[in-house]
Design an enzyme around this catalytic site. Structure first.
Site, PDB file in Angstrom:
ATOM      1  N   GLY A 137       0.440  -0.883   0.054  1.00 55.01           N
ATOM      2  CA  GLY A 137       0.002  -0.133   0.139  1.00 55.01           C
ATOM      3  C   GLY A 137       1.082   1.283   0.143  1.00 55.01           C
ATOM      4  O   GLY A 137       0.689   2.680   0.291  1.00 55.01           O
ATOM      5  N   GLU A 174       5.260  -5.817   1.951  1.00 52.50           N
ATOM      6  CA  GLU A 174       4.480  -5.991   1.133  1.00 52.50           C
ATOM      7  C   GLU A 174       4.457  -5.657  -0.838  1.00 52.50           C
ATOM      8  O   GLU A 174       2.752  -5.806  -0.441  1.00 52.50           O
ATOM      9  CB  GLU A 174       3.466  -6.918   1.115  1.00 52.50           C
ATOM     10  CG  GLU A 174       3.153  -8.305   0.991  1.00 52.50           C
ATOM     11  CD  GLU A 174       1.977  -9.019   1.943  1.00 52.50           C
ATOM     12  OE1 GLU A 174       3.034  -9.774   3.111  1.00 52.50           O
ATOM     13  OE2 GLU A 174       0.762  -8.248   2.283  1.00 52.50           O
ATOM     14  N   GLY A 224       3.100  -4.549  -3.852  1.00 51.96           N
ATOM     15  CA  GLY A 224       3.149  -4.216  -4.881  1.00 51.96           C
ATOM     16  C   GLY A 224       3.277  -3.056  -5.846  1.00 51.96           C
ATOM     17  O   GLY A 224       4.138  -3.226  -6.757  1.00 51.96           O
ATOM     18  N   ARG A 258      -8.629   0.157 -14.330  1.00 51.71           N
ATOM     19  CA  ARG A 258      -7.960   1.262 -12.892  1.00 51.71           C
ATOM     20  C   ARG A 258      -9.182   2.682 -13.060  1.00 51.71           C
ATOM     21  O   ARG A 258      -9.871   2.586 -11.879  1.00 51.71           O
ATOM     22  CB  ARG A 258      -6.555   1.886 -12.301  1.00 51.71           C
ATOM     23  CG  ARG A 258      -5.729   0.254 -12.466  1.00 51.71           C
ATOM     24  CD  ARG A 258      -4.251   0.484 -11.711  1.00 51.71           C
ATOM     25  NE  ARG A 258      -4.738   1.088 -10.625  1.00 51.71           N
ATOM     26  CZ  ARG A 258      -4.514   2.547 -10.163  1.00 51.71           C
ATOM     27  NH1 ARG A 258      -4.377   3.589 -11.195  1.00 51.71           N
ATOM     28  NH2 ARG A 258      -3.833   3.457  -8.624  1.00 51.71           N
ATOM     29  N   CYS A 311     -17.870  -1.686 -25.843  1.00 53.04           N
ATOM     30  CA  CYS A 311     -19.192  -0.795 -25.629  1.00 53.04           C
ATOM     31  C   CYS A 311     -19.688  -0.939 -24.368  1.00 53.04           C
ATOM     32  O   CYS A 311     -20.124  -1.683 -23.740  1.00 53.04           O
ATOM     33  CB  CYS A 311     -19.785  -2.345 -26.004  1.00 53.04           C
ATOM     34  SG  CYS A 311     -19.072  -2.349 -27.590  1.00 53.04           S
ATOM     35  N   GLU A 312     -19.087   0.264 -23.665  1.00 50.07           N
ATOM     36  CA  GLU A 312     -18.952  -0.235 -21.952  1.00 50.07           C
ATOM     37  C   GLU A 312     -19.282   1.325 -21.428  1.00 50.07           C
ATOM     38  O   GLU A 312     -17.523   2.069 -21.886  1.00 50.07           O
ATOM     39  CB  GLU A 312     -18.208  -0.942 -21.310  1.00 50.07           C
ATOM     40  CG  GLU A 312     -18.740  -1.194 -19.710  1.00 50.07           C
ATOM     41  CD  GLU A 312     -20.240  -1.567 -19.195  1.00 50.07           C
ATOM     42  OE1 GLU A 312     -21.021  -0.706 -18.452  1.00 50.07           O
ATOM     43  OE2 GLU A 312     -20.393  -3.094 -20.207  1.00 50.07           O
TER      44      GLU A 312
HETATM   45  C1  LIG Z   1      -1.772  -8.149   1.343  1.00 47.42           C
HETATM   46  C2  LIG Z   1      -1.757  -7.278   0.872  1.00 47.42           C
HETATM   47  N1  LIG Z   1      -0.449  -7.439   0.092  1.00 47.42           N
HETATM   48  C3  LIG Z   1       0.077  -6.038  -0.306  1.00 47.42           C
HETATM   49  C4  LIG Z   1      -0.486  -5.793  -1.643  1.00 47.42           C
HETATM   50  C5  LIG Z   1       0.027  -4.767  -2.451  1.00 47.42           C
HETATM   51  O1  LIG Z   1      -0.538  -3.535  -2.228  1.00 47.42           O
HETATM   52  P1  LIG Z   1       0.127  -2.433  -2.711  1.00 47.42           P
HETATM   53  O2  LIG Z   1       0.101  -2.926  -4.644  1.00 47.42           O
HETATM   54  O3  LIG Z   1      -0.915  -1.291  -3.141  1.00 47.42           O
HETATM   55  O4  LIG Z   1       1.281  -2.387  -2.390  1.00 47.42           O
HETATM   56  C6  LIG Z   1      -1.718  -6.481  -1.127  1.00 47.42           C
HETATM   57  C7  LIG Z   1      -2.949  -5.752  -2.203  1.00 47.42           C
HETATM   58  O5  LIG Z   1      -3.890  -5.466  -2.582  1.00 47.42           O
HETATM   59  C8  LIG Z   1      -2.375  -6.913  -0.549  1.00 47.42           C
HETATM   60  O6  LIG Z   1      -3.780  -7.071  -0.538  1.00 47.42           O
END
Ligand SMILES: Cc1ncc(COP(=O)(O)O)c(C=O)c1O
Length: 423
Positions: free
Chosen positions: A224, A265, A267, A306, A338-339
């Site tokens: 996050g 963690e 992403g 998104r 088509c949305e």
């Molecule tokens: C358990 C968990 N970890 C990590 C992430 C990664 O989040 P982000 O991409 O915002 O860093 C998510 C995203 O939904 C998640 O659910």
């Protein structure tokens, strides 16, 4: 943490060259940006060690996984299928943790193979206990605090189903006693954003919880870490966020004598600004003097959902086919599905709102580059809607060469599992 480096790597010239040799739309990723983000994540201040897991849901392409893994990043998988995909990509089971909404039925086998398990509900903990009595497990706890910029991205607090509600630890202990489970790791992920104050608050709440989990040696604060996908946004600064976190872990040690390893963690932070989509303008329409001018592209919610899903704003630039940039005008950019929710220029955080953006005037056939499309695009979209095939994915390697890391799907592949039962 913004997309300047990516835009300089995927320059206008390179975009034209790529569009010349590949069918658009096409995703393009940068190995250099992936490696830079991996270095920044690993450099986050910490007290007693840091482990970085990549939340592979953001982009699960094998080459992306392998680049990050070779850079020293482990994996967080969101389903049994993601776990198996990571293993097929050559990631060691012990470097994969599963944090899923749905615990797979083969969780015992995965655990025995070495995969780490993060139980996200009481039922999941029970399911794990039944097949792996005496095992070690992590628990994901909803600390009662939410963050994230919209309800659709908020993953903590009373309106979130993610994790075990923080008041239910007694039930957790009951299940652990019944199956002789040991909780060695604790986990929270609330999508905390860019504010170091929010991260500190979550860390303090999570550390406080660890006081009643005596065997916990690793605390994951989840992902996050917000990234700036455009000029108006501010991305998370891991140095600034890490300093108060380090102090919080040190204070916990002073109070308890326990040195916890910190885990994160991310992403988006690792891959979001490492990718873009090159698309072609297929049509130009307008709705009269009081209306809007629209650019229609050969991409849309089947490649990038998104904007239409939660008002995610992506940096968009136009490249004229002639190379000469014309005067500017305001456009709404829309996808080819088509949305009516297939929009690429929503109001920030509001997919129901439309926000025209100023772009160089374009003609049909001109190219457009949509940046910030490395995370939650190829992996999360309305795939195959209107029978549009999955687009190809390319990687600009560190040496500047461009390699295909996923071929474009064929119509035959798209239909291969259908069975016609009608004569
Ligand atoms: C358990 C968990 N970890 C990590 C992430 C990664 O989040 P982000 O991409 O915002 O860093 C998510 C995203 O939904 C998640 O659910």
């Amino acid at each position: 943490m913004n997309n300047k480096l990516f835009n300089s790597i995927l320059s206008d010239d390179l975009s034209r060259q790529i569009a010349h040799g590949h069918e658009t739309p096409v995703y393009v990723y940068s190995e250099e940006v992936l490696l830079r983000q991996a270095r920044l994540a690993k450099a986050m201040p910490n007290a007693y060690g840091l482990k970085v897991r990549y939340a592979m849901k953001a982009n699960s392409n094998t080459s992306v996984l392998r680049i990050l893994y070779k850079a020293g990043i482990s994996i967080d998988a969101s389903s049994g299928y993601e776990v198996e995909r990571a293993l097929l990509a050559g990631i060691a089971p012990s470097d994969v943790q599963i944090t899923a909404q749905e615990m797979p039925d083969n969780i015992g086998d995965l655990y025995r193979a070495g995969v780490l398990v993060n139980a996200c509900s009481l039922a999941q903990l029970e399911k794990f206990g039944k097949v792996s009595p005496g095992g070690e497990v992590s628990v994901r706890v909803n600390p009662g605090l939410g963050s994230g910029h919209t309800n659709r991205t908020n993953v903590g607090g009373v309106s979130s189903s993610f994790g075990i509600w923080h008041e239910y630890l007694d039930h957790v202990f009951d299940i652990c006693r019944r199956y002789s489970l040991t909780i060695t790791r604790a986990h929270t992920h609330i999508g905390s954003g860019a504010d170091p104050g929010v991260w500190e608050k979550v860390a303090l709440m999570s550390l406080d919880m660890c006081r009643s989990l005596p065997d916990v040696a690793i605390l994951s604060l989840g992902g996050g870490f917000k990234i700036a996908r455009n000029e108006a946004e501010t991305g998370a600064d891991l140095q600034a966020i890490g300093i108060p976190l380090r102090a919080a872990f040190e204070d916990f040690y002073q109070a308890t004598g326990r040195k916890l390893t910190q885990e994160i963690e991310p992403g988006s932070f690792l891959v979001g600004n490492a990718g873009g989509i090159i698309a072609t303008v297929t049509d130009l329409v307008d709705t009269g003097e009081d209306g809007y001018r629209f650019i229609k592209l050969d991409t849309g919610m089947n490649d990038i959902i998104r904007p239409g899903m939660y008002g995610g704003v992506h940096d968009i630039r136009t490249l004229s086919a002639s190379g000469i940039q014309a005067e500017k005008t305001d456009y709404l950019v829309v996808g080819h599905c088509c949305e009516s929710s297939d929009i690429l220029t929503p109001m920030p955080g509001d997919p129901d709102g439309l926000r025209p953006i100023e772009l160089n005037k374009v003609n049909i056939g001109d190219l457009v580059v949509i940046a910030g499309a490395g995370a939650y695009c190829a992996s999360m979209s309305a795939k195959n809607y209107n029978a549009f095939p999955e687009s190809a994915e390319l990687m600009i390697r560190e040496d500047g060469s461009v390699q295909t890391v996923r071929r474009r799907q064929t119509l035959e592949q798209l239909m291969q599992n259908e069975i016609n039962v009608i004569d």
